[in-house]
Design an enzyme around this catalytic site. Structure first.
Site, PDB file in Angstrom:
ATOM      1  N   SER A 345       0.827  -1.204   0.000  1.00 41.29           N
ATOM      2  CA  SER A 345       0.000   0.000   0.000  1.00 41.29           C
ATOM      3  C   SER A 345       0.867   1.263   0.000  1.00 41.29           C
ATOM      4  O   SER A 345       1.726   1.429  -0.867  1.00 41.29           O
ATOM      5  CB  SER A 345      -0.959  -0.043   1.198  1.00 41.29           C
ATOM      6  OG  SER A 345      -1.901   0.989   1.137  1.00 41.29           O
ATOM      7  N   LEU A 346       0.688   2.135   0.989  1.00 39.12           N
ATOM      8  CA  LEU A 346       1.470   3.368   1.043  1.00 39.12           C
ATOM      9  C   LEU A 346       2.964   3.085   1.209  1.00 39.12           C
ATOM     10  O   LEU A 346       3.804   3.865   0.754  1.00 39.12           O
ATOM     11  CB  LEU A 346       0.971   4.242   2.197  1.00 39.12           C
ATOM     12  CG  LEU A 346       1.642   5.609   2.374  1.00 39.12           C
ATOM     13  CD1 LEU A 346       1.402   6.493   1.166  1.00 39.12           C
ATOM     14  CD2 LEU A 346       1.160   6.292   3.645  1.00 39.12           C
TER      15      LEU A 346
END
Length: 710
Positions: A345-346
């Site tokens: 993800s991030l």
């Protein structure tokens, strides 16, 4: 005679039975020391769970304990070197990350707990008392032994097969009541082999590759709200099982050991800056749990887009990976493998921004430039030799090589230069004629329409290579991938990653929002030559990368093969039904078209019957073509998909890889969207791709190639 024989055969039977009973009694009275096994205590869901060490670690701990060195606070590495056990303190301490210290016991006797029926080991001191009482009972054949633990719990040894543990006395007097009045007794077992505990064999000692794993937003990384350490533990366990299943030959030949995965945590450092206190001050009191979840999770995206907190995040990630790398090398001095990084993800965006801002070492740049210059000069000299051989002037090759004459220098030579080199008149004329003829050919090609006046040896600029580029400013379509990044001082890593794996990554979306519409096909990460973008088809956070490199071509991402070597059955069924419907549609349309043409066609003279038959056959052949196309399309698409040139970001190989959804997930995409974003930690297909690509860099392949793999 038969009856007499039976009477003679009957008396020995009681004697044989008595002998066997005596042998069993002797065996029962023969005492054998119990084999200890080492356990550690882990708190899970507010409950204490005693977990056995692997067989390998337990034997190592027992060996250190038997040597008597535990009095000197000997430290024994366990769990693949990720935890240290301090024998004197009986403590298990995490090496690479912060974690509560766990109690360690050398266990021989166990009793069944009340709540979950899990066996709990007695303390080492009381286990010694139980073992001594058991030895006396076995040796003297005197059972019904009663012992009282320090907690006033009563244990009765009825026989080797039946030993029970009673609750402590509930009365306040010192005499208490009999054990039979204490309710239901608990079972007591001697030795770890009698409690049916799942004891792992242990991990291979050899480490072939190191992978750092960076988490995404929030402190929880999966649907069960587990930490990055627990999720990476699952990822590591899956990798060990995949190695046994798909790299068995290499393991048997001792070519490989295992891949180590270490978690990198940046969330705790970010939220220890005091920002949580500032947020709490301005947070509304309503829907408290939801607001707290947003502050602790969703706001991490906004923190990363803030120059202040972005600097904190990238500093934490880079310094933590550098620290872990140095610590790993200290504990594994013989490690010669490579290092890769993975982000979820991030976390994948953080790693991508870090990698785009890495700088190659200056001395390496100089070496590479010198090497390229040497290679190009050697190639130029070889081209001059080929020209001389073509002109039948091979005897002058040494002269040109001595003067370090390459192709470009040759085309700049004049008659005076050749004369100074000692070339006779005849060979001089041949060389000058060759040079003039080549120049005329270049001039003609430059004047021809559709050709630029540039030399063919020079590569075209990105805007010239792109057919969509024009002179109205679109030639600046290849923006720097660092465009729009938050202004921060990106630290340098102490190593060059081999491969970068992105799981459920929003990199493509962030690049687009920052203003990067296209990625130059010639662009590659400065210090990392491999890049894989892996995502679940229902992941709402994941975005593709390849369409930003090849925007004019529509193609599907690479389908990750199932780890069991086949496509999931529901996907095969869906493809089969889709193909069948297309075939039926094409056949129906073809039949209707033929019928309509037969109705609307005017009657023809009989003289033209032959030509009519020929035209009908031609029309039929034309109308049959759509029927064959759908059958040929899937295989052609698959072959073309693997051969698509997606630039140098992954060394010319495909970048986007999509997982196969599970059958239950295909019923409702929205229902399993969140699960799709958090499924990578236990995905065998994801882990197998990571292992395959890592070991491919070492020349080691799967036992059997999976169908559909690149």
């Amino acid at each position: 005679m038969s009856a007499r024989e039976q009477q003679q055969a009957q008396p020995p039977q009681p004697a044989a039975a008595a002998a066997s009973e005596a042998a069993e009694l002797d065996a029962a009275n023969r005492y054998e020391a119990v084999l200890p096994h080492w356990f550690y205590c882990k708190v899970m869901d507010s409950r204490e769970r005693w977990i056995p060490f692997s067989t390998q670690d337990s034997e190592r701990l027992e060996e250190a304990h038997g040597s008597g060195r535990d009095k000197d606070d000997l430290v024994v590495p366990t769990s693949g070197g990720r935890y240290d056990v301090h024998l004197k303190k009986r403590q298990r301490v995490a090496v690479y990350w912060e974690e509560e210290v766990s109690e360690v016991r050398r266990c021989t006797w166990f009793y069944k707990g009340d709540k979950d029926n899990k066996y709990i080991p007695y303390s080492e001191t009381f286990s010694e008392e139980l073992e001594e009482a058991y030895m006396i009972a076995v040796t003297l054949d005197e059972w019904k032994k009663k012992l009282e633990s320090p907690n006033r719990e009563i244990i009765i040894l009825h026989n080797p097969k039946l030993m029970v543990h009673y609750h402590p006395v509930a009365t306040s007097d010192d005499w208490g009541s009999t054990p039979t009045e204490q309710g239901r007794p608990r079972t007591v077992k001697r030795g770890v082999e009698n409690i049916a505990a799942e004891i792992p064999n242990g991990e291979p000692l050899q480490i072939d590759h190191l992978v750092f794993v960076v988490h995404g937003i929030g402190p929880a990384c999966d649907i069960r709200f587990r930490s990055i350490v627990q999720c990476v533990n699952d990822f590591r366990n899956v990798s060990l099982s995949m190695l046994q299943a798909h790299f068995k030959k290499a393991q048997e030949q001792q070519q490989i050991g295992r891949v180590e995965f270490l978690p990198v945590n940046w969330h705790s450092s970010l939220h220890s800056t005091g920002v949580d206190v500032d947020l709490e001050r301005i947070t509304l009191p309503s829907i408290n749990r939801l607001r707290h979840f947003i502050n602790d999770t969703i706001l991490d995206v906004f923190f990363y887009n803030s120059s202040t907190y972005c600097q904190t995040i990238v500093d934490t990630v880079a310094s933590e990976m550098n620290r872990l790398y140095q610590l790993f090398l200290q504990r594994n001095p013989l490690f010669k493998g490579g290092v890769s990084i993975a982000g979820h993800s991030l976390g994948s965006l953080i790693l991508f921004d870090l990698l785009t801002n890495q700088k190659a070492a200056p001395e390496e740049d100089e070496h590479s430039e010198e090497g390229s210059r040497t290679t190009s000069s050697n190639r130029g000299i070889e081209e001059v030799k080929e020209i001389l051989q073509k002109l039948e002037l091979s005897e002058y090759c040494d002269v040109f090589e001595k003067e370090k004459m390459d192709r470009q220098a040759l085309f700049l030579c004049t008659e005076k230069n050749l004369k100074e080199m000692g070339i006779p008149l005849g060979p001089r004329m041949k060389i000058l004629h060759y040079i003039s003829s080549k120049r005329e050919m270049q001039d003609q090609s430059a004047a021809a329409p559709g050709h630029s006046g540039e030399r063919g040896a020079e590569p075209a600029s990105p805007s010239q290579r792109d057919p969509d580029s024009t002179d109205d400013g679109k030639n600046c379509q290849y923006r720097d991938v660092g465009l729009g990044q938050v202004s921060a001082n990106y630290p340098q890593l102490n190593y060059k990653p081999t491969i970068f794996f992105a799981f459920g990554s929003p990199i493509g979306m962030f690049l687009t929002v920052r203003g990067v519409k296209r990625i130059n096909p010639n662009y590659s990460l400065p210090t990392c030559k491999g890049f894989f973008n892996i995502f679940h088809p229902f992941d709402p956070v994941a975005y593709r990368i390849e369409p930003m490199i090849v925007p004019d071509l529509e193609f599907e991402p690479m389908l990750l093969p199932h780890h069991k070597g086949r496509k999931r059955m529901h996907l095969e069924l869906k493809e089969g039904l889709t193909r069948m419907s297309v075939d039926l549609k094409n056949n129906l349309l073809g039949s209707l078209r033929v019928a309509w043409q037969s109705f609307t066609r005017a009657p023809l003279p009989a003289v033209e019957a032959a030509s009519t038959d020929a035209e009908a056959e031609a029309e039929a052949s034309v109308e049959k073509q759509p029927d064959t196309k759908p059958d040929e399309t899937p295989t052609a698409v698959k072959e073309e998909a693997s051969l698509i040139n997606v630039g140098r970001l992954n060394g010319g190989n495909r970048i986007d890889y999509v997982l196969q959804e599970k059958p239950i997930e295909s019923f409702n995409e929205y229902l399993f969207a969140l699960q799709g974003h958090l499924c990578y930690w236990e995905s065998e297909d994801t882990v197998l791709l990571v292992l395959k690509e890592i070991y491919q860099t070492q020349g080691i392949t799967l036992d059997q190639p999976l169908p559909g793999s690149q």
